[in-house]
Motif scaffolding. Structure first.
Motif, PDB file in Angstrom:
ATOM      1  N   GLY A 113      -5.275   2.487  -7.249  1.00 49.82           N
ATOM      2  CA  GLY A 113      -4.125   1.934  -6.568  1.00 49.82           C
ATOM      3  C   GLY A 113      -4.147   2.171  -5.075  1.00 49.82           C
ATOM      4  N   ALA A 114      -2.991   2.528  -4.529  1.00 50.67           N
ATOM      5  CA  ALA A 114      -2.855   2.694  -3.087  1.00 50.67           C
ATOM      6  C   ALA A 114      -3.685   3.847  -2.560  1.00 50.67           C
ATOM      7  CB  ALA A 114      -1.393   2.913  -2.739  1.00 50.67           C
ATOM      8  N   HIS A 115      -3.905   4.875  -3.368  1.00 53.22           N
ATOM      9  CA  HIS A 115      -4.681   6.018  -2.897  1.00 53.22           C
ATOM     10  C   HIS A 115      -6.099   5.605  -2.540  1.00 53.22           C
ATOM     11  CE1 HIS A 115      -1.277   7.727  -5.005  1.00 53.22           C
ATOM     12  NE2 HIS A 115      -1.508   8.887  -4.427  1.00 53.22           N
ATOM     13  N   ARG A 116      -6.576   4.555  -3.155  1.00 52.27           N
ATOM     14  CA  ARG A 116      -7.905   4.050  -2.833  1.00 52.27           C
ATOM     15  C   ARG A 116      -7.880   3.053  -1.680  1.00 52.27           C
ATOM     16  NH1 ARG A 116     -11.053  -0.342  -6.534  1.00 52.27           N
ATOM     17  NH2 ARG A 116     -12.879  -0.623  -5.226  1.00 52.27           N
ATOM     18  N   HIS A 117      -6.818   2.254  -1.575  1.00 50.61           N
ATOM     19  CA  HIS A 117      -6.834   1.066  -0.726  1.00 50.61           C
ATOM     20  C   HIS A 117      -6.000   1.146   0.546  1.00 50.61           C
ATOM     21  CE1 HIS A 117      -9.107  -1.109  -3.645  1.00 50.61           C
ATOM     22  NE2 HIS A 117      -8.152  -1.187  -4.534  1.00 50.61           N
ATOM     23  N   LEU A 118      -5.070   2.088   0.637  1.00 49.71           N
ATOM     24  CA  LEU A 118      -4.048   1.990   1.674  1.00 49.71           C
ATOM     25  C   LEU A 118      -4.615   2.109   3.085  1.00 49.71           C
ATOM     26  CD1 LEU A 118      -1.045   1.467   1.796  1.00 49.71           C
ATOM     27  CD2 LEU A 118      -0.655   3.917   1.885  1.00 49.71           C
ATOM     28  N   ALA A 119      -5.654   2.896   3.287  1.00 54.91           N
ATOM     29  CA  ALA A 119      -6.208   3.036   4.637  1.00 54.91           C
ATOM     30  C   ALA A 119      -6.795   1.717   5.131  1.00 54.91           C
ATOM     31  CB  ALA A 119      -7.265   4.135   4.667  1.00 54.91           C
ATOM     32  N   GLY A 120      -7.529   1.009   4.270  1.00 59.05           N
ATOM     33  CA  GLY A 120      -8.057  -0.295   4.649  1.00 59.05           C
ATOM     34  C   GLY A 120      -6.951  -1.304   4.877  1.00 59.05           C
ATOM     35  N   TYR A 121      -5.922  -1.257   4.052  1.00 56.84           N
ATOM     36  CA  TYR A 121      -4.761  -2.136   4.182  1.00 56.84           C
ATOM     37  C   TYR A 121      -4.096  -1.953   5.549  1.00 56.84           C
ATOM     38  CZ  TYR A 121      -0.121  -3.943   2.586  1.00 56.84           C
ATOM     39  OH  TYR A 121       1.067  -4.614   2.421  1.00 56.84           O
ATOM     40  N   LEU A 122      -3.870  -0.715   5.931  1.00 57.33           N
ATOM     41  CA  LEU A 122      -3.262  -0.449   7.228  1.00 57.33           C
ATOM     42  C   LEU A 122      -4.186  -0.860   8.373  1.00 57.33           C
ATOM     43  CD1 LEU A 122      -1.656   3.056   6.561  1.00 57.33           C
ATOM     44  CD2 LEU A 122      -0.462   0.866   6.754  1.00 57.33           C
ATOM     45  N   GLY A 123      -5.488  -0.632   8.210  1.00 53.82           N
ATOM     46  CA  GLY A 123      -6.433  -1.051   9.243  1.00 53.82           C
ATOM     47  C   GLY A 123      -6.427  -2.551   9.446  1.00 53.82           C
ATOM     48  N   GLN A 124      -6.303  -3.321   8.358  1.00 47.73           N
ATOM     49  CA  GLN A 124      -6.198  -4.775   8.480  1.00 47.73           C
ATOM     50  C   GLN A 124      -4.955  -5.169   9.268  1.00 47.73           C
ATOM     51  OE1 GLN A 124      -6.256  -5.856   4.281  1.00 47.73           O
ATOM     52  NE2 GLN A 124      -8.314  -6.700   4.516  1.00 47.73           N
ATOM     53  N   ILE A 125      -3.831  -4.531   8.956  1.00 46.43           N
ATOM     54  CA  ILE A 125      -2.582  -4.865   9.646  1.00 46.43           C
ATOM     55  C   ILE A 125      -2.680  -4.531  11.129  1.00 46.43           C
ATOM     56  CG2 ILE A 125      -0.118  -4.318   9.804  1.00 46.43           C
ATOM     57  CD1 ILE A 125      -0.197  -3.858   6.739  1.00 46.43           C
ATOM     58  N   LYS A 126      -3.293  -3.391  11.450  1.00 46.83           N
ATOM     59  CA  LYS A 126      -3.442  -3.012  12.850  1.00 46.83           C
ATOM     60  C   LYS A 126      -4.221  -4.075  13.619  1.00 46.83           C
ATOM     61  CE  LYS A 126      -3.581  -0.437  16.575  1.00 46.83           C
ATOM     62  NZ  LYS A 126      -2.380  -0.331  17.439  1.00 46.83           N
ATOM     63  N   ARG A 127      -5.310  -4.586  13.044  1.00 45.95           N
ATOM     64  CA  ARG A 127      -6.099  -5.594  13.751  1.00 45.95           C
ATOM     65  C   ARG A 127      -5.323  -6.906  13.896  1.00 45.95           C
ATOM     66  NH1 ARG A 127     -11.314  -4.651  15.295  1.00 45.95           N
ATOM     67  NH2 ARG A 127     -12.384  -6.531  15.988  1.00 45.95           N
ATOM     68  N   VAL A 128      -4.562  -7.289  12.858  1.00 50.23           N
ATOM     69  CA  VAL A 128      -3.718  -8.473  12.974  1.00 50.23           C
ATOM     70  C   VAL A 128      -2.715  -8.305  14.104  1.00 50.23           C
ATOM     71  CG1 VAL A 128      -1.877  -9.788  11.841  1.00 50.23           C
ATOM     72  CG2 VAL A 128      -3.963  -9.238  10.579  1.00 50.23           C
ATOM     73  N   ASP A 129      -2.096  -7.133  14.167  1.00 52.36           N
ATOM     74  CA  ASP A 129      -1.098  -6.871  15.203  1.00 52.36           C
ATOM     75  C   ASP A 129      -1.715  -7.003  16.591  1.00 52.36           C
ATOM     76  OD1 ASP A 129       1.798  -5.666  15.487  1.00 52.36           O
ATOM     77  OD2 ASP A 129       0.538  -4.594  16.928  1.00 52.36           O
TER      78      ASP A 129
ATOM     79  N   THR B 237       1.211  -0.541  -9.154  1.00 49.88           N
ATOM     80  CA  THR B 237       2.054   0.534  -9.664  1.00 49.88           C
ATOM     81  C   THR B 237       3.148   0.014 -10.588  1.00 49.88           C
ATOM     82  OG1 THR B 237       3.457   0.379  -7.693  1.00 49.88           O
ATOM     83  CG2 THR B 237       1.669   1.998  -7.651  1.00 49.88           C
ATOM     84  N   ARG B 238       3.446  -1.274 -10.531  1.00 49.32           N
ATOM     85  CA  ARG B 238       4.534  -1.835 -11.346  1.00 49.32           C
ATOM     86  C   ARG B 238       4.037  -2.731 -12.475  1.00 49.32           C
ATOM     87  NH1 ARG B 238       9.185   1.053  -9.909  1.00 49.32           N
ATOM     88  NH2 ARG B 238       9.242   1.284  -7.651  1.00 49.32           N
ATOM     89  N   ASN B 239       2.844  -3.276 -12.332  1.00 51.27           N
ATOM     90  CA  ASN B 239       2.207  -4.063 -13.378  1.00 51.27           C
ATOM     91  C   ASN B 239       0.698  -3.982 -13.157  1.00 51.27           C
ATOM     92  OD1 ASN B 239       1.611  -6.028 -11.338  1.00 51.27           O
ATOM     93  ND2 ASN B 239       3.588  -7.008 -11.684  1.00 51.27           N
ATOM     94  N   SER B 240      -0.058  -4.887 -13.754  1.00 52.16           N
ATOM     95  CA  SER B 240      -1.514  -4.745 -13.732  1.00 52.16           C
ATOM     96  C   SER B 240      -2.174  -5.267 -12.472  1.00 52.16           C
ATOM     97  CB  SER B 240      -2.116  -5.465 -14.941  1.00 52.16           C
ATOM     98  OG  SER B 240      -1.823  -6.854 -14.889  1.00 52.16           O
ATOM     99  N   GLU B 241      -1.380  -5.808 -11.508  1.00 47.42           N
ATOM    100  CA  GLU B 241      -1.986  -6.254 -10.254  1.00 47.42           C
ATOM    101  C   GLU B 241      -1.084  -5.899  -9.086  1.00 47.42           C
ATOM    102  OE1 GLU B 241      -0.615  -9.912  -9.155  1.00 47.42           O
ATOM    103  OE2 GLU B 241       0.813  -8.564 -10.077  1.00 47.42           O
ATOM    104  N   TYR B 242      -0.983  -6.734  -8.065  1.00 48.33           N
ATOM    105  CA  TYR B 242      -0.419  -6.270  -6.802  1.00 48.33           C
ATOM    106  C   TYR B 242       1.008  -6.741  -6.512  1.00 48.33           C
ATOM    107  CZ  TYR B 242      -5.066  -4.561  -5.687  1.00 48.33           C
ATOM    108  OH  TYR B 242      -6.250  -3.874  -5.701  1.00 48.33           O
ATOM    109  N   LYS B 243       1.502  -7.713  -7.218  1.00 49.77           N
ATOM    110  CA  LYS B 243       2.821  -8.268  -6.897  1.00 49.77           C
ATOM    111  C   LYS B 243       3.479  -8.740  -8.187  1.00 49.77           C
ATOM    112  CE  LYS B 243      -0.255 -11.856  -5.441  1.00 49.77           C
ATOM    113  NZ  LYS B 243      -1.576 -11.562  -4.917  1.00 49.77           N
TER     114      LYS B 243
END
Length: 492
Positions: free
Chosen positions: A246-262, A295-301
């Motif tokens: 889940g997020a423990h694996r992905h969150l750093a890359g997710y935030l890095g993507q947002i930073k570059r978009v910003d 965290t709420r079902n088997s995928e992301y949304k």
């Protein structure tokens, strides 16, 4: 494969500087859409990681809609609402793989009819499942004239290999990191069209995961920058047992993507400033939906939780600069009529969203209900209503979530007190102490269903659960369920 975008050479002022548009000139309009960006990734929503200084500046200078809710936490349905101002069941795009109707008024069609040049860059995801992942036939482009996009960009590109398709359906390879490449194309567009009214819809893939690898490929070095930078309470509490980390694996890359978009949006705004058009440009930044990282079902949304349905939304430019903070829940289905109203254009019949302009600068809109409505599809057939304090969700038992757009019978599944439990870790559904609150929210949801879907389904109560020491009071059915103004409180 073409070597450059189809917009032609960048043209700029001969003397090094542009005069501002004449008084009364129609505003230019830009929409920046991110994919799968949670509301709480921004600094103005309290995120400590510091990845969105440009969004935060836009929100402070313009208008921040603090509680913005997607009409459906799935790509195509949410995007159909952004293009039409109608809820997904009204567009017919209630799930992925369904095409946007060609005979329905759209954002681009209305602006084009008013003499605007219209352009679309990035991910579309509204061509329908019978179309290819990449090229989109002209008739399925929602009325956009200038085109540099893929239907499902996640399948025609990777982080450093961006392939989109031009107006003739020919592939175009754009250099650079993916969000940079698309923003560079947007800068070329605004430079080429700075002397006329235009609508530009810039649809980025980031911070969506790369589907084939289930990864969040940030620019080189950006993932490392945000390791352990932030973990919201819902992911901290629910994430360790999630599939694939889940997020423990992905969150750093997710935030890095947002930073570059910003950073890229900052470059786009710099381009507007250098062209002398910034003050006459309405710029909106939002997302199609969020992400709960499995965290709420088997995928992301595809759930009613805040992580899925709540998104960032800020606008600046004419009508929005200095507009302040709007705390009332609103829907991103409201963006289409908002942009038309900001440009002085009429909103076509059948649009279900409402312009947000009356809410800027502390204004009110008596026609609003004080709540936002959510349709949920694919994972389940569900519905939800979101007020300033409460989240109430229902689900149709046994429904075919892929083929059924709605249902005639629902059962209560979730009730959250967002004032006491903003990350929705304590589901109060069925609690005797909150029965009166749930009944009031049920009436609110039924009102939405009658108005938007023209249906009167049965909503069955959840099984009763003992209250313990909890107690919540009931309120008149017509109350907008605003916890601050109407005094909801848990008992002692």
């Amino acid at each position: 494969m073409s070597g450059s975008a189809s917009y032609g050479e960048v043209t700029g002022p001969a003397g090094g500087g542009e005069s501002p548009p004449p008084a009364g000139a129609p505003p230019q309009v830009i929409v920046v859409l991110t994919d799968q960006q949670r509301w709480d990734t921004t600094g103005v929503h309290g995120n400590p990681a510091g990845v969105t200084p440009e969004f935060d500046r836009l929100a402070r200078e313009g208008t921040l809609f603090e509680q913005a809710i997607t009409p459906n936490p799935v790509c195509a349905p949410a995007r159909s609402a952004l293009q039409t101002g109608r809820f997904p069941t009204a567009t017919g795009v209630f799930r992925n793989g369904l095409p946007l109707p060609q005979d329905m008024p759209t954002l681009a069609g209305e602006f084009a009819a008013a003499g605007y040049t219209t352009g679309y860059i990035g991910k579309w995801h509204l061509a329908g499942e019978d179309g290819p992942d990449g090229p989109v036939p002209p008739a399925r482009r929602g009325g956009y004239a200038r085109w540099l996009a893929s239907d499902r960009l996640e399948f025609t590109s990777d982080a450093y290999r961006t392939v989109v398709y031009d107006e003739d359906g020919e592939p175009v390879r754009l250099p650079g990191y993916r969000s940079d490449a698309l923003i560079d194309a947007a800068i070329r567009f605004v430079a080429d069209h700075h002397d006329r009214p235009y609508l530009l819809f810039l649809s980025l893939l980031e911070p969506h995961h790369q589907n084939p690898t289930d990864d969040y490929p940030a620019p080189t070095g950006f993932r490392e920058r945000y390791e352990s930078a932030w973990l919201p309470p819902d992911l901290a509490a629910l994430g360790p047992g999630a599939p694939q980390g889940g997020a423990h694996r992905h969150l750093a890359g997710y935030l890095g993507q947002i930073k570059r978009v910003d950073e890229g949006v900052g470059r786009l705004r710099d381009a507007l400033r250098s062209l002398g058009t910034e003050e006459n440009t309405v710029l909106a930044w939002t997302a199609d939906h969020g992400s709960h990282f499995r965290t709420r079902n088997s995928e992301y949304k595809r759930s009613a939780h805040e992580a899925s349905v709540r998104v960032p939304l800020a606008l600046t430019g004419p009508g929005f600069s200095g507009g302040g903070l709007v705390r009332e829940p609103v829907g991103t289905v409201d963006l289409m009529p908002t942009l038309l109203a900001a440009a002085g254009l009429a909103v076509p019949d059948g649009v279900q969203g409402r312009s947000l302009l009356p809410l800027t600068g502390g204004g009110r809109d008596p026609g609003r209900s004080g709540s936002a409505f959510v349709q949920i599809s694919e994972d389940r057939v569900g519905r939800a209503v979101r007020t300033s304090r409460w989240k109430y969700a229902v689900e149709a038992p046994g429904a075919d979530a892929w083929n059924d757009p709605d249902a005639d019978r629902y059962t209560e599944t979730e009730l959250y007190d967002l004032a006491a439990d903003p990350y929705e870790l304590d589901n109060l559904v069925g609690r005797d102490s909150h029965r009166a609150v749930a009944d009031g929210l049920r009436d609110t949801l039924l009102g939405w269903l009658e108005r938007i879907e023209d249906t009167e389904p049965v909503i069955e109560r959840a099984p009763s659960r003992p209250a313990g020491q909890r107690r919540a009071e009931s309120f008149p059915a017509e109350a907008p369920w605003d916890g601050v103004r109407f005094g909801h409180r848990p008992g002692g």
